[in-house]
Design a protein around this motif. Structure first.
Motif, PDB file in Angstrom:
ATOM      1  N   PRO A   9       0.845  -1.197   0.000  1.00  0.00           N
ATOM      2  CA  PRO A   9       0.000   0.000   0.000  1.00  0.00           C
ATOM      3  C   PRO A   9       0.876   1.241   0.000  1.00  0.00           C
ATOM      4  N   THR A  31      -9.513  -4.118  -7.129  1.00  0.00           N
ATOM      5  CA  THR A  31     -10.452  -4.761  -6.202  1.00  0.00           C
ATOM      6  C   THR A  31     -10.758  -3.827  -5.028  1.00  0.00           C
ATOM      7  N   ARG A  36     -14.798  -0.757  -2.299  1.00  0.00           N
ATOM      8  CA  ARG A  36     -15.297   0.519  -1.737  1.00  0.00           C
ATOM      9  C   ARG A  36     -16.629   0.894  -2.366  1.00  0.00           C
ATOM     10  N   ALA A  57      -7.487  -5.365   7.167  1.00  0.00           N
ATOM     11  CA  ALA A  57      -7.238  -6.790   6.875  1.00  0.00           C
ATOM     12  C   ALA A  57      -7.742  -7.114   5.464  1.00  0.00           C
ATOM     13  N   VAL A  59     -10.143  -9.044   2.765  1.00  0.00           N
ATOM     14  CA  VAL A  59     -11.452  -9.701   2.682  1.00  0.00           C
ATOM     15  C   VAL A  59     -11.217 -11.117   2.140  1.00  0.00           C
ATOM     16  N   GLY A  85      -4.112  -4.429  -7.164  1.00  0.00           N
ATOM     17  CA  GLY A  85      -4.598  -4.883  -5.852  1.00  0.00           C
ATOM     18  C   GLY A  85      -5.123  -6.308  -5.867  1.00  0.00           C
ATOM     19  N   ARG A  88      -3.789 -10.782  -4.287  1.00  0.00           N
ATOM     20  CA  ARG A  88      -3.137 -10.345  -3.048  1.00  0.00           C
ATOM     21  C   ARG A  88      -2.783 -11.506  -2.131  1.00  0.00           C
ATOM     22  N   GLN A  92      -5.314 -16.434  -4.481  1.00  0.00           N
ATOM     23  CA  GLN A  92      -5.911 -15.570  -5.512  1.00  0.00           C
ATOM     24  C   GLN A  92      -5.118 -15.661  -6.822  1.00  0.00           C
ATOM     25  N   ARG A 139      -9.959   8.010   3.155  1.00  0.00           N
ATOM     26  CA  ARG A 139     -10.328   6.597   3.286  1.00  0.00           C
ATOM     27  C   ARG A 139     -10.316   6.183   4.748  1.00  0.00           C
ATOM     28  N   ARG A 150      -2.494  -3.139   7.345  1.00  0.00           N
ATOM     29  CA  ARG A 150      -2.367  -3.342   5.886  1.00  0.00           C
ATOM     30  C   ARG A 150      -0.947  -3.753   5.529  1.00  0.00           C
TER      31      ARG A 150
HETATM   32  P1  ADP Z   1      -4.027  -0.272  -0.812  1.00  0.00           P
HETATM   33  O1  ADP Z   1      -3.291  -0.864  -1.965  1.00  0.00           O
HETATM   34  O2  ADP Z   1      -3.848   1.200  -0.687  1.00  0.00           O
HETATM   35  O3  ADP Z   1      -3.801  -0.972   0.502  1.00  0.00           O
HETATM   36  P2  ADP Z   1      -6.653  -1.103  -1.913  1.00  0.00           P
HETATM   37  O4  ADP Z   1      -7.533   0.002  -2.359  1.00  0.00           O
HETATM   38  O5  ADP Z   1      -6.034  -1.960  -2.960  1.00  0.00           O
HETATM   39  O6  ADP Z   1      -5.577  -0.413  -0.999  1.00  0.00           O
HETATM   40  O7  ADP Z   1      -7.429  -2.070  -0.893  1.00  0.00           O
HETATM   41  C1  ADP Z   1      -8.104  -1.587   0.227  1.00  0.00           C
HETATM   42  C2  ADP Z   1      -8.637  -2.755   1.070  1.00  0.00           C
HETATM   43  O8  ADP Z   1      -9.554  -3.526   0.274  1.00  0.00           O
HETATM   44  C3  ADP Z   1      -7.597  -3.776   1.519  1.00  0.00           C
HETATM   45  O9  ADP Z   1      -6.931  -3.377   2.709  1.00  0.00           O
HETATM   46  C4  ADP Z   1      -8.478  -5.004   1.737  1.00  0.00           C
HETATM   47  O10 ADP Z   1      -9.237  -4.924   2.917  1.00  0.00           O
HETATM   48  C5  ADP Z   1      -9.440  -4.915   0.570  1.00  0.00           C
HETATM   49  N1  ADP Z   1      -8.931  -5.613  -0.641  1.00  0.00           N
HETATM   50  C6  ADP Z   1      -8.629  -5.023  -1.821  1.00  0.00           C
HETATM   51  N2  ADP Z   1      -8.198  -5.939  -2.704  1.00  0.00           N
HETATM   52  C7  ADP Z   1      -8.202  -7.128  -2.054  1.00  0.00           C
HETATM   53  C8  ADP Z   1      -7.850  -8.470  -2.421  1.00  0.00           C
HETATM   54  N3  ADP Z   1      -7.395  -8.763  -3.642  1.00  0.00           N
HETATM   55  N4  ADP Z   1      -8.000  -9.449  -1.477  1.00  0.00           N
HETATM   56  C9  ADP Z   1      -8.469  -9.176  -0.259  1.00  0.00           C
HETATM   57  N5  ADP Z   1      -8.805  -7.947   0.161  1.00  0.00           N
HETATM   58  C10 ADP Z   1      -8.688  -6.922  -0.731  1.00  0.00           C
END
Ligand code: ADP
Length: 195
Positions: A9, A31, A36, A57, A59, A85, A88, A92, A139, A150
């Protein structure tokens, strides 16, 4: 152009993805953005994801895999996409591989934006200040507590995804500490090498 952008992040994935969208005319599949939007719309997925996301955390895999599966079938993905994203977790990444094979597709490149961890908290703080100054909504997970979670999730669950692609010789590392323009130029170079 079918591309995966990896990195912690604050690495600058969103910034670079926006530039790649412009240049290659393919959609950015984030994602984080999808989740969001689901939270804002209070869909069943959004209701399930909100607390987890706010805490920083991840999802559950099946939720994001479902979102990506649905999205890959849309007509605007016919000429490619930039995954930001996702994946992750290694699970996945394996699911993505299956989704692509099922559609007779493969990735052109997996790019990792490598950034010193020490810089990430400062970048998050800067983003919060800039968002506030512009009158935007910060956010819920851009606070020091959630950001720490994160980063931990990144270390434990996402760093192994880079190793997964590196093992298959599919990973290209990009210096994410360089100025934005230089990072863009390095990505362009990596993509022309991948052609
Ligand atoms: P960043 O890269 O700034 O941490 P993202 O916008 O990519 O933020 O993701 C924000 C949140 O959305 C993550 O902290 C997680 O909770 C959820 N999320 C996003 N993408 C995934 C993914 N591929 N698997 C699980 N959770 C995800």
């Amino acid at each position: 152009m079918r591309l995966v952008l990896l990195g912690p992040p604050g690495a600058g994935k969103g910034t670079q993805a926006a530039r790649l969208v412009e240049k290659h005319g393919v959609p950015q599949l984030s994602t984080g953005d999808m989740l969001r939007a689901a939270v804002a719309a209070k869909t069943p997925i959004g209701l399930r994801a909100k607390e987890i996301m706010d805490a920083g955390a991840l999802v559950p895999d099946e939720v994001v895999i479902g979102l990506i599966d649905e999205r890959l079938g849309a007509s605007d993905c016919a000429s490619g996409f930039i995954l930001d994203g996702f994946p992750r977790t290694v699970a996945q990444a394996e699911a993505l591989q299956e989704l692509l094979v099922r559609r007779g597709l493969s990735l052109d490149a997996v790019l990792e934006l490598a950034v010193d961890e020490g810089a990430l908290v400062d970048r998050m703080r800067k983003r919060v200040d800039e968002t506030r100054a512009a009158g935007g909504a910060v956010r819920a997970d851009d606070n020091p507590e959630s950001f720490k979670t994160r980063l931990e999730a990144y270390r434990a669950q996402t760093a192994p995804v880079s190793a997964h692609y590196a093992k298959r010789s599919e990973l290209t590392r990009i210096d994410g500490m360089a100025p934005i323009e230089d990072v863009t130029a390095e990505i362009d170079r990596a993509l022309s090498d991948a052609d």
